[in-house]
Design a protein around this motif. Structure first.
Motif, PDB file in Angstrom:
ATOM      1  N   VAL A   1      44.363 -22.209  36.948  1.00  0.00           N
ATOM      2  CA  VAL A   1      43.422 -21.143  36.578  1.00  0.00           C
ATOM      3  C   VAL A   1      41.999 -21.687  36.533  1.00  0.00           C
ATOM      4  N   LEU A   2      41.063 -20.875  37.043  1.00  0.00           N
ATOM      5  CA  LEU A   2      39.630 -21.187  36.965  1.00  0.00           C
ATOM      6  C   LEU A   2      38.970 -20.131  36.092  1.00  0.00           C
ATOM      7  N   GLU A   3      38.180 -20.585  35.130  1.00  0.00           N
ATOM      8  CA  GLU A   3      37.382 -19.639  34.340  1.00  0.00           C
ATOM      9  C   GLU A   3      35.899 -19.926  34.593  1.00  0.00           C
ATOM     10  N   ILE A   4      35.174 -18.903  35.023  1.00  0.00           N
ATOM     11  CA  ILE A   4      33.722 -19.046  35.211  1.00  0.00           C
ATOM     12  C   ILE A   4      33.055 -18.375  34.026  1.00  0.00           C
ATOM     13  N   GLY A   5      32.381 -19.168  33.205  1.00  0.00           N
ATOM     14  CA  GLY A   5      31.817 -18.678  31.949  1.00  0.00           C
ATOM     15  C   GLY A   5      32.789 -18.969  30.821  1.00  0.00           C
ATOM     16  N   VAL A   6      32.659 -20.147  30.246  1.00  0.00           N
ATOM     17  CA  VAL A   6      33.624 -20.615  29.231  1.00  0.00           C
ATOM     18  C   VAL A   6      33.170 -20.234  27.825  1.00  0.00           C
ATOM     19  N   PHE A   7      31.856 -20.143  27.636  1.00  0.00           N
ATOM     20  CA  PHE A   7      31.249 -19.827  26.342  1.00  0.00           C
ATOM     21  C   PHE A   7      31.740 -20.819  25.279  1.00  0.00           C
ATOM     22  N   CYS A   8      32.460 -20.402  24.251  1.00  0.00           N
ATOM     23  CA  CYS A   8      32.888 -21.339  23.205  1.00  0.00           C
ATOM     24  C   CYS A   8      34.315 -21.844  23.425  1.00  0.00           C
ATOM     25  N   GLY A   9      34.913 -21.479  24.527  1.00  0.00           N
ATOM     26  CA  GLY A   9      36.214 -22.056  24.891  1.00  0.00           C
ATOM     27  C   GLY A   9      37.435 -21.332  24.351  1.00  0.00           C
ATOM     28  N   VAL A  10      37.234 -20.168  23.729  1.00  0.00           N
ATOM     29  CA  VAL A  10      38.386 -19.503  23.107  1.00  0.00           C
ATOM     30  C   VAL A  10      39.371 -18.987  24.159  1.00  0.00           C
ATOM     31  N   THR A  11      38.819 -18.333  25.190  1.00  0.00           N
ATOM     32  CA  THR A  11      39.730 -17.860  26.251  1.00  0.00           C
ATOM     33  C   THR A  11      40.336 -19.069  26.974  1.00  0.00           C
ATOM     34  N   ALA A  12      39.534 -20.111  27.154  1.00  0.00           N
ATOM     35  CA  ALA A  12      40.044 -21.342  27.780  1.00  0.00           C
ATOM     36  C   ALA A  12      41.259 -21.875  27.016  1.00  0.00           C
ATOM     37  N   ARG A  13      41.136 -21.934  25.707  1.00  0.00           N
ATOM     38  CA  ARG A  13      42.224 -22.473  24.885  1.00  0.00           C
ATOM     39  C   ARG A  13      43.467 -21.562  24.968  1.00  0.00           C
ATOM     40  N   ASN A  14      43.208 -20.249  24.955  1.00  0.00           N
ATOM     41  CA  ASN A  14      44.341 -19.316  25.058  1.00  0.00           C
ATOM     42  C   ASN A  14      45.015 -19.403  26.427  1.00  0.00           C
ATOM     43  N   ILE A  15      44.205 -19.608  27.478  1.00  0.00           N
ATOM     44  CA  ILE A  15      44.791 -19.769  28.818  1.00  0.00           C
ATOM     45  C   ILE A  15      45.661 -21.025  28.832  1.00  0.00           C
ATOM     46  N   CYS A  16      45.142 -22.113  28.290  1.00  0.00           N
ATOM     47  CA  CYS A  16      45.914 -23.366  28.280  1.00  0.00           C
ATOM     48  C   CYS A  16      47.186 -23.224  27.429  1.00  0.00           C
ATOM     49  N   ASP A  17      47.078 -22.577  26.282  1.00  0.00           N
ATOM     50  CA  ASP A  17      48.275 -22.354  25.446  1.00  0.00           C
ATOM     51  C   ASP A  17      49.324 -21.583  26.249  1.00  0.00           C
ATOM     52  N   PHE A  18      48.851 -20.551  26.951  1.00  0.00           N
ATOM     53  CA  PHE A  18      49.760 -19.711  27.739  1.00  0.00           C
ATOM     54  C   PHE A  18      50.412 -20.531  28.859  1.00  0.00           C
ATOM     55  N   LEU A  19      49.582 -21.256  29.613  1.00  0.00           N
ATOM     56  CA  LEU A  19      50.106 -22.023  30.758  1.00  0.00           C
ATOM     57  C   LEU A  19      51.052 -23.123  30.292  1.00  0.00           C
ATOM     58  N   ASN A  20      50.735 -23.726  29.184  1.00  0.00           N
ATOM     59  CA  ASN A  20      51.582 -24.786  28.638  1.00  0.00           C
ATOM     60  C   ASN A  20      52.936 -24.234  28.203  1.00  0.00           C
ATOM     61  N   ASN A  21      52.886 -23.076  27.585  1.00  0.00           N
ATOM     62  CA  ASN A  21      54.111 -22.415  27.152  1.00  0.00           C
ATOM     63  C   ASN A  21      55.020 -22.081  28.336  1.00  0.00           C
ATOM     64  N   LYS A  22      54.404 -21.676  29.438  1.00  0.00           N
ATOM     65  CA  LYS A  22      55.157 -21.263  30.627  1.00  0.00           C
ATOM     66  C   LYS A  22      55.616 -22.442  31.479  1.00  0.00           C
ATOM     67  N   ASN A  23      54.726 -23.443  31.610  1.00  0.00           N
ATOM     68  CA  ASN A  23      54.952 -24.487  32.630  1.00  0.00           C
ATOM     69  C   ASN A  23      55.053 -25.894  32.071  1.00  0.00           C
ATOM     70  N   GLY A  24      55.089 -26.033  30.762  1.00  0.00           N
ATOM     71  CA  GLY A  24      55.051 -27.383  30.207  1.00  0.00           C
ATOM     72  C   GLY A  24      53.755 -28.056  30.631  1.00  0.00           C
TER      73      GLY A  24
END
Ligand SMILES: C[S@@+](CC[C@H](N)C(=O)[O-])C[C@H]1O[C@@H](n2cnc3c(N)ncnc32)[C@H](O)[C@@H]1O
Length: 215
Positions: A34-57
């Motif tokens: 996943v690529l995020e353009i516009g990270v701001f404070c990283g909250v969506t980034a962290r949620n994306i990583c939590d999601f991807l980690n949960n799905k794919n280790g």
């Protein structure tokens, strides 16, 4: 999977129900990179990583690009949402914690790296203006992009052109924020419409906010 967008006590562009609506889109498309353009404070980034980690280790990648305080190309060019203008919080405890105790700029690469530390093997944060840095990124492996950086017509056009060049014909996903009336920015709408028309692309409006483009 139980989708639960967490705010990590920071500001986010996806407040309230929008976080889970976004996670639903991730669930539907099930990307690994996943690529995020516009990270701001990283909250969506962290949620994306939590999601991807949960799905794919451990088998996932996240790339985030943001100015992270570096100069914009042209101040007039970027239409920053008002919540970005300064680091003010309506919650006084957050204000004391971040601005007086930690003295931490939450939109700095250092602070976002700290929030994503758990995933440091899987992430890459890039500080810069997408008008300059996006074309240097290898987009071949990216399955899903959340486009939420510069909101001017010129920057959205630039970003979409480069993304499409790297992702076209591959059934990849680009989600553009601030397109529909729920968080409308006129220049975003115009750029997305012009781009999809010029390239004969179908556009799906998600919950009157996000524009979804399948490449
Ligand atoms: C609306 S915020 C992103 C919100 C974030 N996606 C979230 O969900 O919390 C927009 C971000 O884009 C960044 N930005 C603005 N213009 C940019 C540009 N030309 N290149 C890279 N980042 C940019 C700003 O620094 C800001 O942090």
């Amino acid at each position: 999977m139980n989708l639960n967008y967490k705010s990590y006590w920071r500001k986010t562009g996806l407040k309230g129900k929008w976080g889970n609506i976004f996670l639903n889109k991730l669930e539907q498309h099930n990307p690994k990179n996943v690529l995020e353009i516009g990270v701001f404070c990283g909250v969506t980034a962290r949620n994306i990583c939590d999601f991807l980690n949960n799905k794919n280790g451990n088998d996932f990648n996240y790339i985030g690009i943001d100015l992270f305080g570096s100069d914009q190309n042209d101040e007039k060019d970027e239409i920053a949402p008002t919540f970005l203008k300064d680091q003010k919080f309506s919650n006084p405890l957050k204000n004391i914690y971040y601005n007086h105790i930690l003295k931490e700029n939450l939109n700095s690469i250092k602070s976002v790296n700290k929030l994503l530390k758990k995933y440091n093997q899987n992430i890459k944060l890039i500080a810069g203006d997408t008008n300059e840095v996006l074309r240097k990124i290898d987009l071949k492996s990216i399955d899903f992009t959340f486009l939420d950086g510069g909101h001017s017509y010129q920057t959205v056009m630039n970003d979409l052109s480069i993304l499409y060049e790297g992702m076209k014909g591959q059934n990849k996903v680009i989600i553009c924020d601030d397109y529909g009336k729920e968080s409308y920015i006129a220049e975003v709408e115009k750029a997305v419409n012009d781009f999809t028309n010029q390239n004969n692309l179908k556009l799906n409006l998600i919950e009157n906010r996000f524009a979804e483009i399948i490449t």
